[in-house]
Design a protein around this motif. Structure first.
Motif, PDB file in Angstrom:
ATOM      1  N   THR A 194       0.775  -1.496   0.113  1.00 23.94           N
ATOM      2  CA  THR A 194      -0.404  -0.012  -0.048  1.00 23.94           C
ATOM      3  C   THR A 194       1.013   1.276  -0.018  1.00 23.94           C
ATOM      4  O   THR A 194       0.603   2.079  -0.562  1.00 23.94           O
ATOM      5  N   ALA A 204      -4.612   2.589  -2.078  1.00 26.93           N
ATOM      6  CA  ALA A 204      -5.008   2.353  -0.849  1.00 26.93           C
ATOM      7  C   ALA A 204      -6.150   0.183  -1.164  1.00 26.93           C
ATOM      8  O   ALA A 204      -6.564  -0.489  -0.804  1.00 26.93           O
ATOM      9  N   TYR A 264      -5.281   1.643   6.055  1.00 28.18           N
ATOM     10  CA  TYR A 264      -4.923   1.416   4.945  1.00 28.18           C
ATOM     11  C   TYR A 264      -4.417   2.974   3.453  1.00 28.18           C
ATOM     12  O   TYR A 264      -3.363   3.396   3.477  1.00 28.18           O
TER      13      TYR A 264
END
Length: 166
Positions: A42, A87, A106
């Motif tokens: 991420t 994300a 995230y």
């Protein structure tokens, strides 16, 4: 000519402060932490979002020259969409997104990846110009200002996703 040291200092100056923020935010999910691989993915996709957003921002600058409200709005929308995409691809669509805090983690991770490369690019000009004091000032201001702004804007999206979790 740009030396290897310049690139290394620039990347360290951009990435290390973002990693400090990331360590701070990851402590919030201490009970069921996210897999480090998804966090790294991420973060990396967040960095990649900067590379993707730059050409679009150049196009906006051609059609809407100057810092008009419309241009700023379009820049913000592009950045937020690409951070969300980072994300989403990085961790939001995984099976590990299984508790309300996870979307926030995230989104913040993608935002910090974004800000890491963005800060490195801002520092690059000052380091190439041998403006050490300017580099320190730019780094400090971006560590507090831009980093926090990206985290807050992305965490708002993460909190919205967390509320929709149940």
């Amino acid at each position: 000519m740009i030396g290897v040291e310049t690139v290394i200092y620039t990347l360290l100056g951009g990435i290390l402060p973002a990693l400090v923020w990331l360590a701070f935010w990851l402590r919030e999910d201490y009970r069921h932490p996210e897999p480090r691989g998804l966090i790294l993915r991420t973060f990396t996709f967040g960095m990649g979002a900067v590379i993707l957003v730059l050409p679009f921002q150049k196009v906006i600058d051609v059609f809407l020259p100057g810092m008009t409200l419309a241009a700023i709005f379009l820049w913000v929308v592009l950045e937020e969409l690409l951070k969300f995409s980072a994300a989403y691809i990085g961790g939001l669509r995984s099976v590990e997104d299984n508790e309300p805090i996870d979307p926030i983690i995230y989104m913040i991770t993608a935002a910090l990846g974004f800000v890491a490369l963005e800060n490195a690019l801002f520092l690059f000009g000052t380091i190439v110009g041998r403006d050490i004091i300017g580099s320190v000032i730019t780094g400090n201001l971006r560590f507090i200002g831009a980093s926090l702004l990206h985290v807050v804007s992305s965490s708002i999206v993460g909190v919205s996703l967390a509320f929709s979790f149940y």
